[in-house]
Every structure is written in structure tokens, then in C-alpha cells.
Design a protein around this motif. Structure first.
Motif, PDB file in Angstrom:
ATOM      1  N   GLN A   1      -3.566  -3.133  -7.889  1.00 19.65           N
ATOM      2  CA  GLN A   1      -2.145  -2.898  -7.688  1.00 19.65           C
ATOM      3  C   GLN A   1      -1.579  -3.724  -6.540  1.00 19.65           C
ATOM      4  OE1 GLN A   1      -0.712   1.205  -8.373  1.00 19.65           O
ATOM      5  NE2 GLN A   1      -2.867   1.777  -8.314  1.00 19.65           N
ATOM      6  N   LEU A   2      -2.440  -4.365  -5.759  1.00 27.29           N
ATOM      7  CA  LEU A   2      -1.993  -5.250  -4.686  1.00 27.29           C
ATOM      8  C   LEU A   2      -1.892  -6.706  -5.134  1.00 27.29           C
ATOM      9  CD1 LEU A   2      -4.060  -3.890  -1.646  1.00 27.29           C
ATOM     10  CD2 LEU A   2      -1.677  -3.416  -2.207  1.00 27.29           C
ATOM     11  N   ARG A   3      -1.985  -6.951  -6.441  1.00 27.43           N
ATOM     12  CA  ARG A   3      -1.987  -8.334  -6.932  1.00 27.43           C
ATOM     13  C   ARG A   3      -0.708  -9.083  -6.580  1.00 27.43           C
ATOM     14  NH1 ARG A   3      -3.912  -8.981 -12.928  1.00 27.43           N
ATOM     15  NH2 ARG A   3      -5.772  -8.152 -11.882  1.00 27.43           N
ATOM     16  N   PRO A   4       0.492  -8.521  -6.732  1.00 28.88           N
ATOM     17  CA  PRO A   4       1.693  -9.269  -6.314  1.00 28.88           C
ATOM     18  C   PRO A   4       1.701  -9.599  -4.827  1.00 28.88           C
ATOM     19  CG  PRO A   4       2.296  -7.452  -7.759  1.00 28.88           C
ATOM     20  CD  PRO A   4       0.858  -7.254  -7.407  1.00 28.88           C
ATOM     21  N   ALA A   5       1.305  -8.633  -3.982  1.00 27.57           N
ATOM     22  CA  ALA A   5       1.243  -8.911  -2.544  1.00 27.57           C
ATOM     23  C   ALA A   5       0.164  -9.934  -2.233  1.00 27.57           C
ATOM     24  CB  ALA A   5       0.979  -7.615  -1.773  1.00 27.57           C
ATOM     25  N   LEU A   6      -0.962  -9.868  -2.934  1.00 27.81           N
ATOM     26  CA  LEU A   6      -2.030 -10.838  -2.709  1.00 27.81           C
ATOM     27  C   LEU A   6      -1.586 -12.239  -3.095  1.00 27.81           C
ATOM     28  CD1 LEU A   6      -5.010 -11.130  -1.873  1.00 27.81           C
ATOM     29  CD2 LEU A   6      -5.636 -10.766  -4.262  1.00 27.81           C
ATOM     30  N   PHE A   7      -0.831 -12.354  -4.188  1.00 24.10           N
ATOM     31  CA  PHE A   7      -0.313 -13.666  -4.579  1.00 24.10           C
ATOM     32  C   PHE A   7       0.631 -14.220  -3.513  1.00 24.10           C
ATOM     33  CE2 PHE A   7       3.171 -16.055  -6.563  1.00 24.10           C
ATOM     34  CZ  PHE A   7       2.467 -17.111  -7.109  1.00 24.10           C
ATOM     35  N   THR A   8       1.499 -13.365  -2.967  1.00 19.77           N
ATOM     36  CA  THR A   8       2.429 -13.813  -1.924  1.00 19.77           C
ATOM     37  C   THR A   8       1.681 -14.253  -0.675  1.00 19.77           C
ATOM     38  OG1 THR A   8       4.088 -12.274  -2.775  1.00 19.77           O
ATOM     39  CG2 THR A   8       4.423 -13.143  -0.548  1.00 19.77           C
ATOM     40  N   VAL A   9       0.694 -13.471  -0.265  1.00 18.51           N
ATOM     41  CA  VAL A   9      -0.060 -13.802   0.946  1.00 18.51           C
ATOM     42  C   VAL A   9      -0.829 -15.110   0.775  1.00 18.51           C
ATOM     43  CG1 VAL A   9      -2.013 -13.067   2.365  1.00 18.51           C
ATOM     44  CG2 VAL A   9      -0.222 -11.431   1.766  1.00 18.51           C
ATOM     45  N   LEU A  10      -1.471 -15.287  -0.361  1.00 14.98           N
ATOM     46  CA  LEU A  10      -2.227 -16.525  -0.585  1.00 14.98           C
ATOM     47  C   LEU A  10      -1.304 -17.731  -0.672  1.00 14.98           C
ATOM     48  CD1 LEU A  10      -4.910 -15.330  -3.169  1.00 14.98           C
ATOM     49  CD2 LEU A  10      -5.256 -15.879  -0.764  1.00 14.98           C
ATOM     50  N   THR A  11      -0.143 -17.563  -1.312  1.00 14.04           N
ATOM     51  CA  THR A  11       0.790 -18.685  -1.413  1.00 14.04           C
ATOM     52  C   THR A  11       1.316 -19.093  -0.047  1.00 14.04           C
ATOM     53  OG1 THR A  11       1.443 -17.944  -3.632  1.00 14.04           O
ATOM     54  CG2 THR A  11       2.910 -19.474  -2.486  1.00 14.04           C
ATOM     55  N   LEU A  12       1.761 -18.115   0.736  1.00 16.80           N
ATOM     56  CA  LEU A  12       2.255 -18.434   2.082  1.00 16.80           C
ATOM     57  C   LEU A  12       1.137 -18.983   2.965  1.00 16.80           C
ATOM     58  CD1 LEU A  12       4.580 -15.357   2.726  1.00 16.80           C
ATOM     59  CD2 LEU A  12       5.235 -17.662   2.038  1.00 16.80           C
TER      60      LEU A  12
ATOM     61  N   LEU B   1       0.823  -1.210   0.000  1.00 13.09           N
ATOM     62  CA  LEU B   1       0.000   0.000   0.000  1.00 13.09           C
ATOM     63  C   LEU B   1       0.858   1.261   0.000  1.00 13.09           C
ATOM     64  CD1 LEU B   1      -2.800  -1.007   2.549  1.00 13.09           C
ATOM     65  CD2 LEU B   1      -3.098  -0.567   0.099  1.00 13.09           C
ATOM     66  N   GLN B   2       1.967   1.236   0.695  1.00 12.52           N
ATOM     67  CA  GLN B   2       2.817   2.417   0.751  1.00 12.52           C
ATOM     68  C   GLN B   2       3.585   2.652  -0.540  1.00 12.52           C
ATOM     69  OE1 GLN B   2       5.235   1.870   4.246  1.00 12.52           O
ATOM     70  NE2 GLN B   2       3.577   2.440   5.651  1.00 12.52           N
ATOM     71  N   ASN B   3       3.610   1.667  -1.433  1.00 11.04           N
ATOM     72  CA  ASN B   3       4.242   1.852  -2.739  1.00 11.04           C
ATOM     73  C   ASN B   3       3.288   2.431  -3.773  1.00 11.04           C
ATOM     74  OD1 ASN B   3       6.802   0.898  -2.019  1.00 11.04           O
ATOM     75  ND2 ASN B   3       6.216  -1.226  -2.392  1.00 11.04           N
ATOM     76  N   ILE B   4       2.010   2.572  -3.422  1.00 12.67           N
ATOM     77  CA  ILE B   4       1.030   3.166  -4.335  1.00 12.67           C
ATOM     78  C   ILE B   4       1.080   4.683  -4.170  1.00 12.67           C
ATOM     79  CG2 ILE B   4      -1.404   3.276  -4.974  1.00 12.67           C
ATOM     80  CD1 ILE B   4      -1.747   0.480  -3.883  1.00 12.67           C
ATOM     81  N   GLY B   5       1.351   5.381  -5.242  1.00  9.58           N
ATOM     82  CA  GLY B   5       1.478   6.835  -5.177  1.00  9.58           C
ATOM     83  C   GLY B   5       0.155   7.512  -4.880  1.00  9.58           C
ATOM     84  N   PRO B   6       0.161   8.611  -4.126  1.00  5.87           N
ATOM     85  CA  PRO B   6      -1.098   9.303  -3.822  1.00  5.87           C
ATOM     86  C   PRO B   6      -1.734   9.946  -5.040  1.00  5.87           C
ATOM     87  CG  PRO B   6       0.793  10.577  -3.051  1.00  5.87           C
ATOM     88  CD  PRO B   6       1.325   9.257  -3.491  1.00  5.87           C
ATOM     89  N   GLU B   7      -0.940  10.196  -6.092  1.00  8.44           N
ATOM     90  CA  GLU B   7      -1.525  10.834  -7.272  1.00  8.44           C
ATOM     91  C   GLU B   7      -2.530   9.930  -7.970  1.00  8.44           C
ATOM     92  OE1 GLU B   7       2.277   8.721  -8.288  1.00  8.44           O
ATOM     93  OE2 GLU B   7       1.667  10.253  -6.831  1.00  8.44           O
ATOM     94  N   ILE B   8      -2.377   8.600  -7.802  1.00  9.58           N
ATOM     95  CA  ILE B   8      -3.341   7.678  -8.412  1.00  9.58           C
ATOM     96  C   ILE B   8      -4.696   7.810  -7.733  1.00  9.58           C
ATOM     97  CG2 ILE B   8      -3.807   5.262  -8.928  1.00  9.58           C
ATOM     98  CD1 ILE B   8      -0.838   4.766  -9.001  1.00  9.58           C
TER      99      ILE B   8
END
Length: 401
Positions: A269-280, A240-247
Motif C-alpha cells: 500500500q506504500l507503492r505510490p509513496a515509494l515511487f515518489t521517493v525513488l523518483t525524487l 502510513l497514516q492513510n492505511i486504516g487500522p482495520e487492515i
């Protein structure tokens, strides 16, 4: 000409030499780690694979001449047999399947909610809340299991709280009833239809598959959600902190409300993090062992039995090393298949033509033909200097022609 051609070749050879040196240095630095992983990880895995297809009794070397090759007999006994081993494996698979089906989505949703909560500017003291949410994740599983046994004791804190609101709490870790069967019994349904009771999967009837997790396993499900949400919260928070506020500002300018910004802007935009969380989450939930070993060890009535604990039980307690190794590799295959499936679900999909047309700018149609446009064009006025030069020529020639 020769010097001009040889200079690039010399530079190219120098670059290739540098690359070969970098490759060699990389292999030199990674070789110790590769050797350690090979000796302590790859070799034991290959040995366990051989044990799963052999009749090794646990005495002596598994590669001695007294150990015979039995093929897939251990796998067939566990997965397709009619004996006690197949029934125990089916019960363990049912328990773990319900554990995965409830823990993975709930812990993912809770961790994402906590990440959104501590990432917002409205919440004060966000550092304290981050530490509090993450603290159960760094606590030993054995300690949390002992604490859970105390909280869910028949006279523990949980039942005392339920008594305050008028609910008679169960004997959590001694109640083998499935929670869905408990709900159905409250509606007067105590026996299933013949099509569900006479047919089944892995030596367990479909009626027992539909029983849901037992009351005892439900307590472990709550513990699994409690202990892992903090770790996954940090993963979502970093994304979430990597998502720019301008978006977000651009979405607000377009008139998107809070839910639309989350569903259409933040979540993709959280799809990579969601994939990691679901895999773990899938890997951790299919490898539940510490809680079961410290707590109930499969009781009551094997309703808290898991494949990981069953593999330990078959190998170290029953001395049936072949079946224990077979269960471990079946569990490994299940984890790989679930990981590939959720990777396929979360893959990047191309934009359809129908949706792409929504983002195309409309072209203004031309109402006049090219000949009409050319005819309506007004010729540019002549230059003043050229006009004056033409008048001077006419005077010298005796008038305009």
C-alpha cells in the motif's frame, strides 16, 4: 411529442454551454502561469538544446549568423571521444553512479524506518522526533557542507570518535582511493586482471569502475543520506497514516506476524509513496552540485567530480558551452530513463492464475445424479382445506370414487 423531445436537447445544450464556460475559465486562470513557464522554462531549455548542437562561443546571441550547426559533435566528444573531455565525463559518471547506487536505497530504507518509528504508538514524544529528523532537510546545503568539512577534518569529530574505538581515520576529503580498492589492497590485491584494466566504458577502465566511491565521495554519500531522509520520512509517514487500522487487525486475525504484516500488507500500500521517493531521490542524486561546488570542486584527483558540476565547469570556466549543454542533456536523458525503469518495476501487476487459485473458495462436489435427487424428494402434504373439500364432494356423490 415535440415538447417532450426538445426539453432534453435544451438541457443538453445548457450543460454543454456550462462546460465550455468552465473550460474557458480554466484556460484564463492558467494562462499567466503557462506564459511564465514558457518564457522562463521552455524557451531556455530550447535555447540550451540549440547550444548543444552548435559551436556557440558564449559571445553574442546563439541565434546569430556566426553560430554554426555541428550536429551531435559535442555529444560524441563527451560520450565516445578519446580526449580529456570524454575521460572527465567517464570519471564523473562513475562517481555519480556509485553515489546513486548507495544513496538512493539507503536513504529510502532509512526514511521508511524513521516513518515506521514515529508512526508507532510505542514511541513517546513523536512530534519532537519528527522535527529533529526533518530539521536537516530545511537547512541550507551550503551550511551543511561547511559543517561536514569541519566534522570530517583530519582532526575533526569523526576521526576523534574513530580513534576512541581504535581506528585511525583517513584524511577524508583528500583521499582519492576507492573504498573497494582499499579493501582489496588489504587482502593483497593491488592490480586488476588484464580483462578489466584494458577494457572499459566511457574512457574509464572496468577496474576503475569497480573501485567504488572514493573516501572523499563516501563523506558526501553520508551527507546525502543525512540531509534527505527527513523529507522522505514525511512522505512515508503521510502514506502510513492513510492505511486504516482495520487492515492490520484483519491481518492479525489471520495469524500474520509483524514482518508478514509489513511485507504483505503495509509495503504494497506504500507503492505510490515509494515511487515518489525513488523518483525524487534519483533526480536529486543525479543533480549533485551544491555540495561539490562548496566543498572539494571535484578534487582529490577528480574523484568527487559529478556530471552536474562538470557541465558547469565546461560552460562557465572553460567557455565550452556546447559541451556543457550536451552534458546537461545527457544527464536529463539518464534521469528520464531511470525514472521510466523504476516506474516499470513498481507497476501494478495482474494476479497470476496460480495465485488466484489460492483465494478461490472450494466448491462441494455433487455425489448424486439429478434423477436420484428428484426421486428422493418427498412430496409436500396436501392442504387441509383442499382435503376437506374433497371429502364433502365424495359424500354428495354417494361415496368416494
Amino acid at each position: 411529442m415535440t415538447a417532450t423531445v426538445s426539453a432534453p436537447r435544451r438541457a443538453r445544450n445548457a450543460r454543454s454551454g456550462i462546460r465550455r464556460g468552465e473550460t474557458l475559465a480554466g484556460w484564463v486562470f492558467t494562462l499567466p502561469v503557462l506564459l511564465i513557464l514558457g518564457v522562463f522554462l521552455l524557451v531556455p531549455v530550447l535555447m540550451a538544446l540549440w547550444v548543444s548542437v552548435s559551436d556557440w562561443s558564449g559571445r553574442g546571441s546563439p541565434f546569430s549568423g556566426n553560430v554554426g550547426f555541428v550536429g551531435l559533435e559535442n555529444y560524441a566528444t563527451v560520450a565516445t571521444g578519446d580526449g580529456l573531455a570524454a575521460r572527465d565525463f567517464g570519471i564523473a559518471m562513475r562517481n555519480n553512479a556509485w553515489y546513486v547506487a548507495l544513496v538512493v536505497p539507503l536513504q529510502t530504507a532509512l526514511s521508511l524506518f524513521l516513518a515506521l518509528l514515529v508512526n508507532g504508538a510505542v514511541l513517546r514524544g513523536r512530534g519532537i522526533f519528527r522535527t529533529a529528523f526533518y530539521f536537516p532537510s530545511v537547512t541550507a546545503t551550503v551550511a551543511i557542507t561547511v559543517l561536514w568539512l569541519f566534522l570530517f577534518n583530519p582532526r575533526g569529530v569523526v576521526n576523534a570518535f574513530l580513534a576512541v574505538v581504535g581506528i585511525d581515520g583517513p584524511n577524508w576529503f583528500a583521499d582519492p582511493r576507492g573504498i573497494f580498492h582499499v579493501l582489496l589492497s588489504g587482502l593483497g590485491v593491488r592490480e586488476g586482471p588484464a580483462v578489466l584494466t584494458e577494457n572499459g566504458f566511457i574512457a574509464v577502465s572496468w577496474w576503475n569502475w569497480m573501485a567504488g566511491p572514493s573516501v572523499a565521495m563516501s563523506a558526501y554519500i553520508l551527507m546525502g543520506i543525512f540531509t534527505t531522509s527527513g523529507t522522505f520520512m514525511l512522505l512515508f509517514l503521510a502514506a502510513l497514516q492513510n492505511i486504516g487500522p482495520e487492515i492490520q487487525e484483519a491481518a492479525m486475525v489471520d495469524g500474520a506476524d509483524a514482518w508478514q504484516r509489513f511485507w504483505r500488507v503495509t509495503l504494497p500500500q506504500l507503492r505510490p509513496a515509494l515511487f515518489t521517493v525513488l523518483t525524487l531521490g534519483l533526480i536529486g542524486c543525479w543533480q549533485v552540485f551544491d555540495q561539490i561546488y562548496t566543498g572539494t570542486r571535484g578534487s582529490p584527483a577528480k574523484t568527487t567530480l559529478t556530471p552536474a558540476y562538470l557541465s558547469y565547469d565546461a560552460s562557465f570556466l572553460d567557455q565550452d558551452w556546447g559541451q556543457g549543454a550536451a552534458i546537461a542533456f545527457i544527464l536529463f536523458a539518464i534521469i528520464v530513463l531511470f525514472t521510466l525503469f523504476q516506474r516499470w518495476v513498481l507497476r501494478e501487476r495482474p494476479v497470476s492464475r496460480r495465485r488466484a487459485r489460492q483465494y478461490e473458495l472450494p466448491t462441494r462436489p455433487s455425489t448424486a445424479s439429478p434423477a436420484t435427487v428428484a426421486g428422493n424428494q418427498v412430496p409436500a402434504p396436501p392442504d387441509a382445506r383442499e382435503a376437506s373439500r374433497g371429502e364433502d364432494r365424495d359424500r354428495e356423490d354417494g361415496g368416494p370414487r
